[in-house]
Design a protein around this motif. Sequence first.
Motif, PDB file in Angstrom:
ATOM      1  N   ALA A  23       0.816  -1.222   0.000  1.00 13.05           N
ATOM      2  CA  ALA A  23       0.000   0.000   0.000  1.00 13.05           C
ATOM      3  C   ALA A  23       0.843   1.263   0.000  1.00 13.05           C
ATOM      4  O   ALA A  23       0.425   2.300  -0.514  1.00 13.05           O
ATOM      5  N   PHE A  24       2.049   1.205   0.559  1.00  7.38           N
ATOM      6  CA  PHE A  24       2.877   2.409   0.658  1.00  7.38           C
ATOM      7  C   PHE A  24       3.389   2.842  -0.708  1.00  7.38           C
ATOM      8  O   PHE A  24       3.226   3.994  -1.116  1.00  7.38           O
ATOM      9  N   GLY A  25       4.018   1.926  -1.423  1.00  5.09           N
ATOM     10  CA  GLY A  25       4.542   2.267  -2.737  1.00  5.09           C
ATOM     11  C   GLY A  25       3.446   2.591  -3.733  1.00  5.09           C
ATOM     12  O   GLY A  25       3.568   3.542  -4.522  1.00  5.09           O
ATOM     13  N   VAL A  30       0.154   6.495  -6.974  1.00  7.31           N
ATOM     14  CA  VAL A  30      -1.166   7.032  -7.315  1.00  7.31           C
ATOM     15  C   VAL A  30      -1.198   8.541  -7.125  1.00  7.31           C
ATOM     16  O   VAL A  30      -1.813   9.279  -7.908  1.00  7.31           O
ATOM     17  N   LEU A  31      -0.478   9.021  -6.097  1.00  8.90           N
ATOM     18  CA  LEU A  31      -0.461  10.455  -5.803  1.00  8.90           C
ATOM     19  C   LEU A  31       0.202  11.272  -6.908  1.00  8.90           C
ATOM     20  O   LEU A  31       0.065  12.499  -6.938  1.00  8.90           O
ATOM     21  N   SER A  32       0.899  10.613  -7.828  1.00  5.33           N
ATOM     22  CA  SER A  32       1.500  11.344  -8.946  1.00  5.33           C
ATOM     23  C   SER A  32       0.441  11.756  -9.974  1.00  5.33           C
ATOM     24  O   SER A  32       0.683  12.617 -10.813  1.00  5.33           O
ATOM     25  N   THR A  38      -8.761  12.662  -2.730  1.00 12.58           N
ATOM     26  CA  THR A  38      -9.528  11.917  -3.733  1.00 12.58           C
ATOM     27  C   THR A  38      -9.061  10.473  -3.790  1.00 12.58           C
ATOM     28  O   THR A  38      -9.869   9.543  -3.909  1.00 12.58           O
ATOM     29  N   THR A  39      -7.742  10.276  -3.692  1.00 14.57           N
ATOM     30  CA  THR A  39      -7.191   8.917  -3.664  1.00 14.57           C
ATOM     31  C   THR A  39      -7.784   8.114  -2.513  1.00 14.57           C
ATOM     32  O   THR A  39      -8.259   6.986  -2.694  1.00 14.57           O
ATOM     33  N   SER A  40      -7.767   8.691  -1.321  1.00 15.92           N
ATOM     34  CA  SER A  40      -8.292   8.002  -0.139  1.00 15.92           C
ATOM     35  C   SER A  40      -9.799   7.783  -0.246  1.00 15.92           C
ATOM     36  O   SER A  40     -10.313   6.741   0.161  1.00 15.92           O
ATOM     37  N   ALA A  89      -1.947   9.940   3.316  1.00 17.08           N
ATOM     38  CA  ALA A  89      -1.825  10.221   1.886  1.00 17.08           C
ATOM     39  C   ALA A  89      -1.088  11.533   1.625  1.00 17.08           C
ATOM     40  O   ALA A  89      -0.217  11.609   0.750  1.00 17.08           O
ATOM     41  N   VAL A  90      -1.419  12.590   2.389  1.00 18.76           N
ATOM     42  CA  VAL A  90      -0.735  13.869   2.195  1.00 18.76           C
ATOM     43  C   VAL A  90       0.727  13.745   2.623  1.00 18.76           C
ATOM     44  O   VAL A  90       1.632  14.270   1.960  1.00 18.76           O
TER      45      VAL A  90
END
Length: 313
Positions: A23-25, A30-32, A38-40, A89-90
């Motif tokens: 989940a970390f990588g 995804v954040l790119s 929104t991702t969360s 996420a942030v």
Amino acid sequence: MKLTKDSAIYFIMLLVPLFWGGAFGSTKHVLSELPPLTTSAVRFLLAGLLLGGWLAIRREWDFKVIKENWLGLTGLGLSGVLAYNYFFAVGLQYTSAITGALVIVINPVTTAIVAVVFLGERWSLRLGLGIVASLAGVLTVITQGNFASLAGMSLNYGEMLLFGAVASWTTYTSLGKVVMKSVNPALATTVSTLIGAVLLVLISLSEGAWHTLPRLSGQVMVELVYLAVFATVVAFIMFNIGIKRIGASKASAYINLMPVNAMLIAWAIYGETITLMHLAGMVLVVTGVCLTTLAPTASAAGKTKEDPLELCE
């Protein structure tokens, strides 16, 4: 060697920290293309609906219990889903997935401290050693082994946010110990996930990114599905089964493999760099978490319900 039904569960449980570690990588990547809220929101809205369907199949929805415990369930949604995933996420936007995994994994340690101070659980030498080892591991990663720099250093913004995630998850776990005295853990987790997901959706509207979902790359779409299905729902169900089959203590011990998996996945798939200080910090943190999770508690013998089940890391 032929595996028995009982021994097979130990191998199945190895998938739980593997899914959490990934989940970390995947979140970092995804954040790119998608903002953090929104991702969360996408992840937990999908996960909440799948968990709701799972409860419906098992006929475990109990709206009377939900009504009676709505305040506590809302608190779980606010702390464990909304606040935790905002900070998580942030925070990953400003630091590496490897550092994130090594900070987040101290959750059991901070939870143990709160349990001793506020919930009347017993202090022990093993617990104290676990806390010291975990703290030393996190400081090793943050300072890259230069402890003398602590006097004048300031935390990276991402690292500060990740500690906010730790505080949020500690609140969730500690509150869950109270709420789950009267609410089934699977029901509590599903309802709090749905509550948190709805709040994330509402807040994420400020990012104005929902219209970009159809234009996401194929890799990011796959990663979002992975985060919702495998790192959240499947891991939750497997962890739930593990608790029933081998007990909460043994099942929770598998969490200690999560930073190892996170580090290897971030290095192998996403090209992050593993430093000697990352490895040293990982050894200290995992040792500390092992000592903490295996430390006896005063309430263990009389426990009637399991601890809050982990949704994700």
